[in-house]
Write a protein that holds these residues in place. Structure first.
Motif, PDB file in Angstrom:
ATOM      1  N   GLY A 239      80.438  60.669  70.254  1.00 16.54           N
ATOM      2  CA  GLY A 239      80.845  62.055  70.445  1.00 16.54           C
ATOM      3  C   GLY A 239      80.845  62.778  69.105  1.00 16.54           C
ATOM      4  N   VAL A 240      80.357  64.009  69.110  1.00 16.71           N
ATOM      5  CA  VAL A 240      80.309  64.827  67.893  1.00 16.71           C
ATOM      6  C   VAL A 240      80.884  66.201  68.236  1.00 16.71           C
ATOM      7  CG1 VAL A 240      78.809  65.856  66.149  1.00 16.71           C
ATOM      8  CG2 VAL A 240      78.224  63.620  67.119  1.00 16.71           C
ATOM      9  N   TRP A 241      81.803  66.703  67.391  1.00 15.56           N
ATOM     10  CA  TRP A 241      82.392  68.013  67.630  1.00 15.56           C
ATOM     11  C   TRP A 241      82.935  68.598  66.337  1.00 15.56           C
ATOM     12  CZ3 TRP A 241      84.486  63.395  68.976  1.00 15.56           C
ATOM     13  CH2 TRP A 241      85.714  63.072  68.428  1.00 15.56           C
ATOM     14  N   PHE A 242      83.103  69.921  66.358  1.00 15.83           N
ATOM     15  CA  PHE A 242      83.719  70.643  65.252  1.00 15.83           C
ATOM     16  C   PHE A 242      85.032  71.216  65.763  1.00 15.83           C
ATOM     17  CE2 PHE A 242      84.675  74.213  62.553  1.00 15.83           C
ATOM     18  CZ  PHE A 242      84.383  73.723  61.278  1.00 15.83           C
ATOM     19  N   SER A 243      86.137  70.909  65.113  1.00 17.43           N
ATOM     20  CA  SER A 243      87.462  71.383  65.527  1.00 17.43           C
ATOM     21  C   SER A 243      87.770  72.717  64.854  1.00 17.43           C
ATOM     22  CB  SER A 243      88.530  70.346  65.142  1.00 17.43           C
ATOM     23  OG  SER A 243      88.287  69.119  65.783  1.00 17.43           O
ATOM     24  N   ASP A 244      87.822  73.773  65.668  1.00 13.54           N
ATOM     25  CA  ASP A 244      88.155  75.095  65.133  1.00 13.54           C
ATOM     26  C   ASP A 244      89.610  75.134  64.664  1.00 13.54           C
ATOM     27  OD1 ASP A 244      85.683  76.349  65.418  1.00 13.54           O
ATOM     28  OD2 ASP A 244      86.091  76.913  67.504  1.00 13.54           O
ATOM     29  N   GLU A 245      89.949  76.165  63.914  1.00 15.18           N
ATOM     30  CA  GLU A 245      91.293  76.286  63.329  1.00 15.18           C
ATOM     31  C   GLU A 245      92.397  76.309  64.381  1.00 15.18           C
ATOM     32  OE1 GLU A 245      92.372  75.898  60.220  1.00 15.18           O
ATOM     33  OE2 GLU A 245      90.294  75.410  59.756  1.00 15.18           O
ATOM     34  N   GLY A 246      92.160  76.845  65.558  1.00 15.98           N
ATOM     35  CA  GLY A 246      93.191  76.906  66.602  1.00 15.98           C
ATOM     36  C   GLY A 246      93.332  75.631  67.409  1.00 15.98           C
ATOM     37  N   SER A 247      92.566  74.606  67.072  1.00 18.92           N
ATOM     38  CA  SER A 247      92.563  73.372  67.861  1.00 18.92           C
ATOM     39  C   SER A 247      93.711  72.449  67.471  1.00 18.92           C
ATOM     40  CB  SER A 247      91.232  72.633  67.670  1.00 18.92           C
ATOM     41  OG  SER A 247      91.121  72.175  66.336  1.00 18.92           O
TER      42      SER A 247
ATOM     43  N   HIS B  32      93.584  62.015  80.536  1.00 22.55           N
ATOM     44  CA  HIS B  32      92.639  62.148  79.421  1.00 22.55           C
ATOM     45  C   HIS B  32      93.393  62.506  78.145  1.00 22.55           C
ATOM     46  CE1 HIS B  32      88.980  62.944  77.258  1.00 22.55           C
ATOM     47  NE2 HIS B  32      88.267  62.655  78.341  1.00 22.55           N
ATOM     48  N   PRO B  33      93.119  61.823  77.031  1.00 21.78           N
ATOM     49  CA  PRO B  33      93.870  62.076  75.803  1.00 21.78           C
ATOM     50  C   PRO B  33      93.431  63.315  75.018  1.00 21.78           C
ATOM     51  CG  PRO B  33      92.256  60.365  75.405  1.00 21.78           C
ATOM     52  CD  PRO B  33      92.196  60.692  76.885  1.00 21.78           C
ATOM     53  N   TYR B  34      92.285  63.895  75.355  1.00 19.00           N
ATOM     54  CA  TYR B  34      91.772  65.014  74.569  1.00 19.00           C
ATOM     55  C   TYR B  34      92.359  66.340  75.035  1.00 19.00           C
ATOM     56  CZ  TYR B  34      88.074  61.862  72.856  1.00 19.00           C
ATOM     57  OH  TYR B  34      87.371  60.838  72.291  1.00 19.00           O
ATOM     58  N   GLU B  35      92.508  67.265  74.096  1.00 15.84           N
ATOM     59  CA  GLU B  35      93.001  68.611  74.388  1.00 15.84           C
ATOM     60  C   GLU B  35      92.052  69.340  75.349  1.00 15.84           C
ATOM     61  OE1 GLU B  35      94.478  72.489  71.854  1.00 15.84           O
ATOM     62  OE2 GLU B  35      93.078  71.116  70.901  1.00 15.84           O
TER      63      GLU B  35
ATOM     64  N   PRO C 234      93.293  68.651  67.535  1.00 17.36           N
ATOM     65  CA  PRO C 234      92.452  67.493  67.876  1.00 17.36           C
ATOM     66  C   PRO C 234      93.218  66.179  67.947  1.00 17.36           C
ATOM     67  CG  PRO C 234      92.066  68.178  65.607  1.00 17.36           C
ATOM     68  CD  PRO C 234      92.985  69.186  66.215  1.00 17.36           C
ATOM     69  N   THR C 235      92.900  65.386  68.960  1.00 22.27           N
ATOM     70  CA  THR C 235      93.440  64.033  69.079  1.00 22.27           C
ATOM     71  C   THR C 235      92.865  63.161  67.976  1.00 22.27           C
ATOM     72  OG1 THR C 235      93.587  64.299  71.474  1.00 22.27           O
ATOM     73  CG2 THR C 235      93.646  62.049  70.637  1.00 22.27           C
ATOM     74  N   VAL C 236      91.596  63.386  67.679  1.00 23.64           N
ATOM     75  CA  VAL C 236      90.884  62.652  66.635  1.00 23.64           C
ATOM     76  C   VAL C 236      90.236  63.682  65.717  1.00 23.64           C
ATOM     77  CG1 VAL C 236      89.005  61.026  66.177  1.00 23.64           C
ATOM     78  CG2 VAL C 236      90.412  60.748  68.227  1.00 23.64           C
ATOM     79  N   GLY C 237      90.253  63.438  64.425  1.00 20.90           N
ATOM     80  CA  GLY C 237      89.612  64.347  63.474  1.00 20.90           C
ATOM     81  C   GLY C 237      90.587  65.370  62.924  1.00 20.90           C
ATOM     82  N   GLN C 238      90.049  66.306  62.158  1.00 21.52           N
ATOM     83  CA  GLN C 238      90.846  67.324  61.468  1.00 21.52           C
ATOM     84  C   GLN C 238      90.350  68.722  61.813  1.00 21.52           C
ATOM     85  OE1 GLN C 238      93.478  66.454  59.439  1.00 21.52           O
ATOM     86  NE2 GLN C 238      93.038  64.369  60.109  1.00 21.52           N
ATOM     87  N   LYS C 239      91.266  69.677  61.840  1.00 23.84           N
ATOM     88  CA  LYS C 239      90.889  71.081  62.046  1.00 23.84           C
ATOM     89  C   LYS C 239      89.927  71.501  60.942  1.00 23.84           C
ATOM     90  CE  LYS C 239      95.281  72.419  64.045  1.00 23.84           C
ATOM     91  NZ  LYS C 239      96.486  73.227  63.884  1.00 23.84           N
ATOM     92  N   GLY C 240      88.933  72.293  61.320  1.00 28.51           N
ATOM     93  CA  GLY C 240      87.998  72.830  60.351  1.00 28.51           C
ATOM     94  C   GLY C 240      86.961  71.842  59.863  1.00 28.51           C
ATOM     95  N   GLN C 241      86.809  70.719  60.559  1.00 25.05           N
ATOM     96  CA  GLN C 241      85.856  69.704  60.142  1.00 25.05           C
ATOM     97  C   GLN C 241      85.063  69.169  61.335  1.00 25.05           C
ATOM     98  OE1 GLN C 241      87.782  66.514  58.069  1.00 25.05           O
ATOM     99  NE2 GLN C 241      88.682  67.863  56.536  1.00 25.05           N
ATOM    100  N   TRP C 242      83.900  68.604  61.002  1.00 24.88           N
ATOM    101  CA  TRP C 242      83.104  67.871  61.985  1.00 24.88           C
ATOM    102  C   TRP C 242      83.731  66.500  62.203  1.00 24.88           C
ATOM    103  CZ3 TRP C 242      79.367  69.552  65.057  1.00 24.88           C
ATOM    104  CH2 TRP C 242      78.700  70.720  64.717  1.00 24.88           C
ATOM    105  N   SER C 243      83.681  66.021  63.429  1.00 31.77           N
ATOM    106  CA  SER C 243      84.120  64.664  63.766  1.00 31.77           C
ATOM    107  C   SER C 243      82.988  63.962  64.493  1.00 31.77           C
ATOM    108  CB  SER C 243      85.358  64.685  64.652  1.00 31.77           C
ATOM    109  OG  SER C 243      86.449  65.238  63.971  1.00 31.77           O
TER     110      SER C 243
END
Length: 101
Positions: A42-50, A88-91, A52-61
């Motif tokens: 899975g690949v995603w970018f977490s926007d500032e309002g997110s 499901h654990p994801y937002e 994330p269960t995994v990863g960091q805001k403002g970064q690619w995961s």
């Protein structure tokens, strides 16, 4: 008939399997809980309002996940999607309901 698919972290598989069994998803003849899963990335970018269960805001995961697929009757589609959302654990889980002909 629908194929429902979602993407989850490996450690969430058993909880998802139980939730699907409870709503009778994957019932084929004399077998219940029939599903398939396989590894994906899975690949995603977490926007500032997110949140994330995994990863960091403002970064690619980029994380290993399982793609889980289960077939359900038309009457069971909504219950199955609700069961997936419940465990499901994801937002923002990806849940695809694909109509089968």
């Amino acid at each position: 008939m629908y194929k429902i698919e979602t993407f989850i972290p490996k450690e969430s598989l058993q909880e998802l399997r139980q939730a699907l069994l409870e709503v009778d998803a994957g019932h084929i003849g004399n077998y219940r809980g029939c599903l398939s899963y396989y590894p994906v990335t899975g690949v995603w970018f977490s926007d500032e309002g997110s949140n994330p269960t995994v990863g960091q805001k403002g970064q690619w995961s980029e994380e290993p996940e399982l793609k889980v697929e289960v077939n359900v009757d038309d009457a069971n589609k909504d219950k199955t999607v609700e069961a997936i959302r419940r465990v499901h654990p994801y937002e923002e889980p990806v849940i695809n309901a694909i109509r089968l002909e």
